[in-house]
Every structure is written in structure tokens, then in C-alpha cells.
Design a protein around this motif. Structure first.
Motif, PDB file in Angstrom:
ATOM      1  N   SER A  51     -29.084  11.451  -4.718  1.00  0.00           N
ATOM      2  CA  SER A  51     -28.150  11.107  -5.795  1.00  0.00           C
ATOM      3  C   SER A  51     -26.721  10.968  -5.277  1.00  0.00           C
ATOM      4  O   SER A  51     -25.851  10.470  -5.989  1.00  0.00           O
ATOM      5  CB  SER A  51     -28.210  12.176  -6.895  1.00  0.00           C
ATOM      6  N   ASP A  52     -26.497  11.384  -4.036  1.00  0.00           N
ATOM      7  CA  ASP A  52     -25.205  11.170  -3.384  1.00  0.00           C
ATOM      8  C   ASP A  52     -25.161   9.868  -2.594  1.00  0.00           C
ATOM      9  O   ASP A  52     -24.191   9.577  -1.896  1.00  0.00           O
ATOM     10  CB  ASP A  52     -24.876  12.342  -2.458  1.00  0.00           C
ATOM     11  N   SER A 233     -33.934  14.318 -15.081  1.00  0.00           N
ATOM     12  CA  SER A 233     -33.297  13.032 -14.784  1.00  0.00           C
ATOM     13  C   SER A 233     -32.087  12.831 -15.701  1.00  0.00           C
ATOM     14  O   SER A 233     -32.160  13.160 -16.909  1.00  0.00           O
ATOM     15  CB  SER A 233     -34.294  11.900 -14.993  1.00  0.00           C
ATOM     16  N   LEU A 236     -28.033  14.560 -11.007  1.00  0.00           N
ATOM     17  CA  LEU A 236     -26.706  15.160 -11.020  1.00  0.00           C
ATOM     18  C   LEU A 236     -26.384  15.850 -12.343  1.00  0.00           C
ATOM     19  O   LEU A 236     -25.762  16.910 -12.365  1.00  0.00           O
ATOM     20  CB  LEU A 236     -25.640  14.092 -10.721  1.00  0.00           C
ATOM     21  N   LEU A 237     -26.808  15.260 -13.451  1.00  0.00           N
ATOM     22  CA  LEU A 237     -26.582  15.846 -14.765  1.00  0.00           C
ATOM     23  C   LEU A 237     -27.804  15.523 -15.635  1.00  0.00           C
ATOM     24  O   LEU A 237     -27.775  14.623 -16.470  1.00  0.00           O
ATOM     25  CB  LEU A 237     -25.307  15.286 -15.403  1.00  0.00           C
ATOM     26  N   PRO A 238     -28.902  16.259 -15.435  1.00  0.00           N
ATOM     27  CA  PRO A 238     -30.158  15.905 -16.112  1.00  0.00           C
ATOM     28  C   PRO A 238     -30.083  16.094 -17.627  1.00  0.00           C
ATOM     29  O   PRO A 238     -29.617  17.127 -18.112  1.00  0.00           O
ATOM     30  CB  PRO A 238     -31.180  16.848 -15.481  1.00  0.00           C
ATOM     31  N   VAL A 239     -30.535  15.076 -18.352  1.00  0.00           N
ATOM     32  CA  VAL A 239     -30.522  15.103 -19.821  1.00  0.00           C
ATOM     33  C   VAL A 239     -31.887  14.730 -20.405  1.00  0.00           C
ATOM     34  O   VAL A 239     -32.042  14.716 -21.625  1.00  0.00           O
ATOM     35  CB  VAL A 239     -29.442  14.148 -20.378  1.00  0.00           C
ATOM     36  N   SER A 260     -33.300  22.406  -8.109  1.00  0.00           N
ATOM     37  CA  SER A 260     -32.036  21.683  -7.965  1.00  0.00           C
ATOM     38  C   SER A 260     -31.915  21.099  -6.561  1.00  0.00           C
ATOM     39  O   SER A 260     -32.155  21.800  -5.569  1.00  0.00           O
ATOM     40  CB  SER A 260     -30.854  22.618  -8.230  1.00  0.00           C
ATOM     41  N   ASP A 265     -32.708  10.904  -7.007  1.00  0.00           N
ATOM     42  CA  ASP A 265     -32.072  10.756  -8.306  1.00  0.00           C
ATOM     43  C   ASP A 265     -32.863  11.463  -9.402  1.00  0.00           C
ATOM     44  O   ASP A 265     -32.477  11.448 -10.571  1.00  0.00           O
ATOM     45  CB  ASP A 265     -31.861   9.278  -8.648  1.00  0.00           C
TER      46      ASP A 265
END
Length: 281
Positions: A51-52, A233, A236-239, A260, A265
Motif C-alpha cells: 500500500s506504500d 480493505s 491503510l484505512l480499512p472500511v 496489520s 493493498d
């Protein structure tokens, strides 16, 4: 009644106890191996790109290693596919790095860009510390112009007990197409004789019709033993919870967790099951 001296009686009793242990020990040993704990992991690895934005297959391997999983289902795996993954045979690389058996299922299988080069393939991968005794890949229903998806099945010998481990990555684009894919999966797996797991990136939330169709036949492991929302998913900020482990009778879930990591991604889902006595031959 014949009476023996006390010392002789002790010797006789000791001998009888020894004989009883010899008789019971195979039964005790048999009982001891009737339940096997199996650690599993499902992970959409995004061809090793985190994800980076960094391509790092070693980082993926470390995530798998740290989970302690002995059976793993991966999605979005490249095999000589593209410059995006440095033309690496990712299935072979990961299997060698982790010292695991493996079987790869190519849902995309394209001609090489140059004659004589390996075919360009992309799909799903099963890794296992246990022997893989059989496998197949079935292409799932497809809307014209969309990416081909498949259901990968591996029959794994877990200390003498067969486990059917199915791995999939459903379409992102269309609920109707995804429902057709789910219906095909149900038809393929519903009559399996072995205890069965279905893992993967389903691209659907738990309340969707597609997931509800699957959980009519198999149990959502997270619902049983997971803590919290289980979002996977984006990493970085799973929702959303779109990555799943489902299981049939014969498997009792003990724990489930989302790990984590920046290695993809998506976030991986780990679980531990007991392969129950009733599932053994």
C-alpha cells in the motif's frame, strides 16, 4: 485358592499392569491424533506491491511466516506476468522461500511478449506445509470484456485427513456477475466429501446477497470467533470486510484475526481450526 508370597504378587501385578498398558497405549495414541489444529491464512497480495507503492515479495513472505499458517490461500499472484512484478515466478519464489508445497492456478494465461519466453500468468496460489494430493482450477462465469476469475481447489493431506481448501478472487465490477460466480462455487463445492474451507477476496460485504448465498452452505469463521469488524480493505484505512475464511462441518474455528501490514493493498485474515474426530476416516 493359591496364595503367593507378597514379593511374587507384586511382580505379577506389575506384569499385568504392563500388559494392560500395551493394550491401551495404541488406543490412547489413536485418540490423541484424532484432532489436529490447522492454522490458515488468506491474503490478496496485489502481486507483491504494498500500500506504500513498494514492490517487495519478501515482505509478503514475512507476513505469511509471522502468521504461523500451515495452509495459505493467496490472490493476485503473478507468474512471469509483467514488469510490475519484475517478471518473477512468484509462486515458485514464495514456495521456495517458505519451504512449502504449492499449486498455482492461472486465471489469466497470455502469450509471452517475446517468442521463447514463459507464458504470462496471473491468478491464485495455495501454499501448504502439508502434502497437496490433488488440485483443480475451474474458470467462473464471466461478463464479456471483464477479467477472468476462477475457483482453485486443493485437497491437502493433514496428517492423514483430507482437507478441501478452495481459494478464489471474485469480480470487482458487477454484482450480477459476482452472484453467478458464487452460484458456480456452490455447485462445485456443496457435495464435497472432505471438510471444506473457502477463502479469498470475495469483493462483497457480509450483508450482500453473494456472501449470504455462500454462508447458507458454509460458516463465516469471523462471525464465530473474530473480534471486531474484521475490515480488510483498503489496507491503510480499512472500511470494508471483503476477505473471508468460510468453513464446513468437520472444522471447528478457534480464533480469527486481521493482520496489520503494508505488504499489500489488502490486509490478510488468519484463523485456527480444529479438524475434528468426525472428519477422519
Amino acid at each position: 485358592m493359591t496364595r503367593y508370597p507378597r514379593s511374587r504378587r507384586s511382580l505379577i501385578l506389575t506384569a499385568l499392569a504392563g500388559c494392560l498398558l500395551l493394550v491401551l497405549s495404541p488406543l490412547t495414541a489413536q485418540a490423541a491424533v484424532r484432532a489436529t489444529d490447522v492454522k490458515t491464512l488468506t491474503f490478496n497480495i496485489h502481486h507483491g506491491q504494498g500500500s506504500d507503492g513498494r514492490l517487495d515479495l519478501e515482505r509478503v513472505a514475512k507476513v505469511i511466516e509471522a502468521s504461523g499458517a500451515s495452509v495459505v490461500g493467496l490472490q493476485e499472484v503473478d507468474k512471469y506476468f509483467d514488469a510490475r512484478s519484475n517478471w518473477v515466478d512468484q509462486p515458485a519464489w514464495l514456495a521456495a522461500r517458505l519451504q512449502m508445497h504449492y499449486v498455482f492456478a492461472a486465471n489469466l494465461d497470455w502469450d509471452p511478449l517475446e517468442p521463447g519466453k514463459p507464458r504470462r500468468q496471473y491468478g491464485t496460489l495455495v501454499l501448504s506445509k502439508y502434502p497437496i494430493v490433488d488440485s483443480r482450477n475451474t474458470l467462473l462465469p464471466l461478463t464479456p470484456g471483464r477479467e477472468q476469475r476462477g475457483l482453485q481447489e486443493a485437497v491437502i493431506d493433514v496428517d492423514g485427513t483430507p482437507l478441501r481448501f478452495a481459494n478464489t478472487h471474485l469480480t470487482t465490477y458487477n454484482d450480477g456477475e459476482r452472484q453467478l460466480q458464487v452460484n458456480a462455487i456452490v455447485d462445485l463445492l456443496k457435495d464435497a466429501a472432505e471438510p471444506t474451507m473457502l477463502v479469498g477476496d470475495l469483493n462483497a460485504i457480509p450483508t450482500s446477497t453473494e456472501v449470504k448465498t455462500l454462508t447458507t452452505h458454509w460458516t463465516d469463521t469471523w462471525r464465530k470467533v473474530g473480534a471486531g469488524l474484521g475490515f480488510t480493505s483498503p489496507a491503510l484505512l480499512p472500511v470494508r470486510r471483503i476477505d473471508y475464511q468460510l468453513h464446513s462441518a468437520g472444522l471447528t474455528p478457534k480464533s480469527a484475526s486481521v493482520r496489520s501490514t503494508l505488504a499489500s493493498d489488502h490486509l490478510p485474515v488468519a484463523a485456527t481450526y480444529t479438524l475434528a474426530a468426525s472428519s477422519r476416516g
